[in-house]
Design a protein around this motif. Structure first.
Motif, PDB file in Angstrom:
ATOM      1  N   LEU A   1       0.372   5.731 -16.190  1.00  8.35           N
ATOM      2  CA  LEU A   1       0.472   6.949 -16.849  1.00  8.35           C
ATOM      3  C   LEU A   1       0.524   8.216 -15.897  1.00  8.35           C
ATOM      4  CD1 LEU A   1      -1.548   5.822 -19.948  1.00  8.35           C
ATOM      5  CD2 LEU A   1       0.735   6.196 -19.737  1.00  8.35           C
ATOM      6  N   ARG A   2       1.498   9.168 -15.707  1.00 12.86           N
ATOM      7  CA  ARG A   2       1.414  10.200 -14.787  1.00 12.86           C
ATOM      8  C   ARG A   2       2.143  11.305 -15.433  1.00 12.86           C
ATOM      9  NH1 ARG A   2       4.441   6.466 -11.369  1.00 12.86           N
ATOM     10  NH2 ARG A   2       2.935   5.094 -10.146  1.00 12.86           N
ATOM     11  N   ARG A   3       1.302  12.406 -15.153  1.00  8.34           N
ATOM     12  CA  ARG A   3       1.863  13.887 -15.470  1.00  8.34           C
ATOM     13  C   ARG A   3       2.742  14.111 -14.109  1.00  8.34           C
ATOM     14  NH1 ARG A   3       2.204  17.777 -19.376  1.00  8.34           N
ATOM     15  NH2 ARG A   3       3.269  19.539 -18.399  1.00  8.34           N
TER      16      ARG A   3
ATOM     17  N   LEU B   1       0.772  -1.157  -0.087  1.00  4.12           N
ATOM     18  CA  LEU B   1      -0.154   0.181   0.193  1.00  4.12           C
ATOM     19  C   LEU B   1       0.874   1.329  -0.032  1.00  4.12           C
ATOM     20  CD1 LEU B   1      -3.007  -0.259   0.162  1.00  4.12           C
ATOM     21  CD2 LEU B   1      -2.681   0.358   2.596  1.00  4.12           C
ATOM     22  N   HIS B   2       0.673   2.360  -0.969  1.00  2.00           N
ATOM     23  CA  HIS B   2       1.374   3.365  -0.983  1.00  2.00           C
ATOM     24  C   HIS B   2       0.552   4.376  -1.591  1.00  2.00           C
ATOM     25  CE1 HIS B   2       1.817   1.884  -4.891  1.00  2.00           C
ATOM     26  NE2 HIS B   2       2.039   2.914  -5.654  1.00  2.00           N
ATOM     27  N   GLN B   3       1.033   5.642  -1.667  1.00  4.67           N
ATOM     28  CA  GLN B   3       0.552   6.818  -2.361  1.00  4.67           C
ATOM     29  C   GLN B   3       1.361   7.198  -3.507  1.00  4.67           C
ATOM     30  OE1 GLN B   3       0.576   9.344   1.232  1.00  4.67           O
ATOM     31  NE2 GLN B   3      -1.638   9.916   0.733  1.00  4.67           N
ATOM     32  N   ASP B   4       0.985   7.607  -4.655  1.00  4.92           N
ATOM     33  CA  ASP B   4       1.759   8.186  -5.874  1.00  4.92           C
ATOM     34  C   ASP B   4       1.763   9.699  -5.520  1.00  4.92           C
ATOM     35  OD1 ASP B   4       1.497   5.598  -6.725  1.00  4.92           O
ATOM     36  OD2 ASP B   4       0.824   6.352  -8.819  1.00  4.92           O
ATOM     37  N   ARG B   5       3.034   9.981  -4.876  1.00  3.61           N
ATOM     38  CA  ARG B   5       2.952  11.388  -4.550  1.00  3.61           C
ATOM     39  C   ARG B   5       4.273  12.056  -4.758  1.00  3.61           C
ATOM     40  NH1 ARG B   5       2.934  11.274   2.170  1.00  3.61           N
ATOM     41  NH2 ARG B   5       5.172  10.452   2.068  1.00  3.61           N
TER      42      ARG B   5
ATOM     43  N   PHE C   1      -4.254   6.018  -1.046  1.00  4.10           N
ATOM     44  CA  PHE C   1      -3.160   4.737  -0.779  1.00  4.10           C
ATOM     45  C   PHE C   1      -3.867   3.493  -1.789  1.00  4.10           C
ATOM     46  CE2 PHE C   1      -1.659   6.822   2.827  1.00  4.10           C
ATOM     47  CZ  PHE C   1      -0.598   6.400   2.884  1.00  4.10           C
ATOM     48  N   HIS C   2      -2.950   2.845  -2.172  1.00  4.93           N
ATOM     49  CA  HIS C   2      -3.294   1.577  -3.072  1.00  4.93           C
ATOM     50  C   HIS C   2      -2.201   0.762  -3.251  1.00  4.93           C
ATOM     51  CE1 HIS C   2      -1.254   4.501  -5.705  1.00  4.93           C
ATOM     52  NE2 HIS C   2      -0.988   3.511  -6.547  1.00  4.93           N
ATOM     53  N   GLY C   3      -2.465  -0.481  -3.698  1.00  6.09           N
ATOM     54  CA  GLY C   3      -1.354  -1.488  -3.915  1.00  6.09           C
ATOM     55  C   GLY C   3      -2.126  -2.757  -4.628  1.00  6.09           C
TER      56      GLY C   3
HETATM   57 FE   FE2 Z   1       0.750   3.497  -7.256  1.00  3.56          FE
END
Ligand code: FE2
Ligand code: SIN
Length: 231
Positions: free
Chosen positions: A223-225, A143-147, A199-201
């Motif tokens: 895909l991320r900006r 579990l993590h955040q994309d930040r 949070f996701h994983g």
């Molecule tokens: Fe992620």
């Protein structure tokens, strides 16, 4: 997921659409800002994307990232395409324009990925990074955040190929309640708005659940900006 949780995207009704653009994809709202698009890519599109990813991996070979500080290896291998790629090692999480082992620029982002992002996130600034996560049957993602992105106004959009994942998503705090759902080959998912920092994983990958990849396993394209888009 039951039928009651189905929410059409804004603009889904035929009469609301102006012009001849493609219909926006249908989404299941998992949580605020967390949308699941089952069957976003049909089988032919999955095969074409798989072949593009294999060509990218030939140019930018998978590497095994390591946790910041401890150096503990991830259970997934990774690569990237696009102007920037996400990497992780003892020095930390970061985006960089080159492959950590070959030192070469990442391969270009295939137009089909830019189109997928635009369909799911109309109006958002285009993605600069596509992280390619490679899961074998034992791999998972805690579990993590994309930040690590400067631009949090754009959603994170992901596409799944190959074996089905049990995906888990929670709230903005690590200990918030979570729910899990399956991401199958061809499904898309987005984290935007109130869900951008959820949070996701991935709890696990279900071996043998897809015939798309010759050697099994799962590929996830995220895909991320990254940089702040001009306002
Ligand atoms: Fe992620
Ligand atoms: C990730 O959050 O980096 C990967 C998500 C996934 O594999 O579906």
């Amino acid at each position: 997921m039951n039928a009651a949780s189905y929410t059409p995207r804004p603009g889904l009704r035929e009469g609301d659409r102006a012009g001849s653009g493609p219909a926006p994809p249908a989404a299941l709202a998992v949580a605020p800002g967390v949308d699941h698009f089952p069957g976003f890519l049909d089988r032919a599109a999955q095969e074409a994307l798989r072949d593009e990813v294999m060509a990218i991996l030939a140019e930018a070979p998978p590497f095994r990232p390591r946790m910041p500080r401890t150096g503990k290896p991830f259970s997934v291998c990774m690569s990237n395409c696009g102007a920037l790629g996400w990497v992780s090692d003892e020095a930390g999480y970061r985006y960089q324009p080159t492959h950590p082992e070959t030192g070469r620029a990442w391969p270009a982002m295939p137009p089909v990925l830019l189109a997928a992002f635009a369909a799911i996130a109309p109006g958002a600034p285009p993605p600069e990074a596509c992280l390619i996560n490679l899961y074998d049957s034992g791999a998972r993602m805690g579990l993590h955040q994309d930040r690590d992105e400067e631009e949090l106004a754009a959603p994170v959009v992901s596409l799944s190929l190959g074996d089905t994942a049990l995906f888990r998503v929670g709230g903005l705090e690590r200990n918030a309640p979570t729910r899990s759902f399956r991401l199958a080959s061809g499904d898309a998912m987005s984290l935007g708005g109130a869900g951008r920092l959820a949070f996701h994983g991935v709890d696990r990958v279900i071996a043998g659940s897809s015939t798309l990849l010759a050697h099994g396993g799962r590929i996830n394209l995220t895909l991320r900006r990254v940089t702040r888009a001009p306002r």
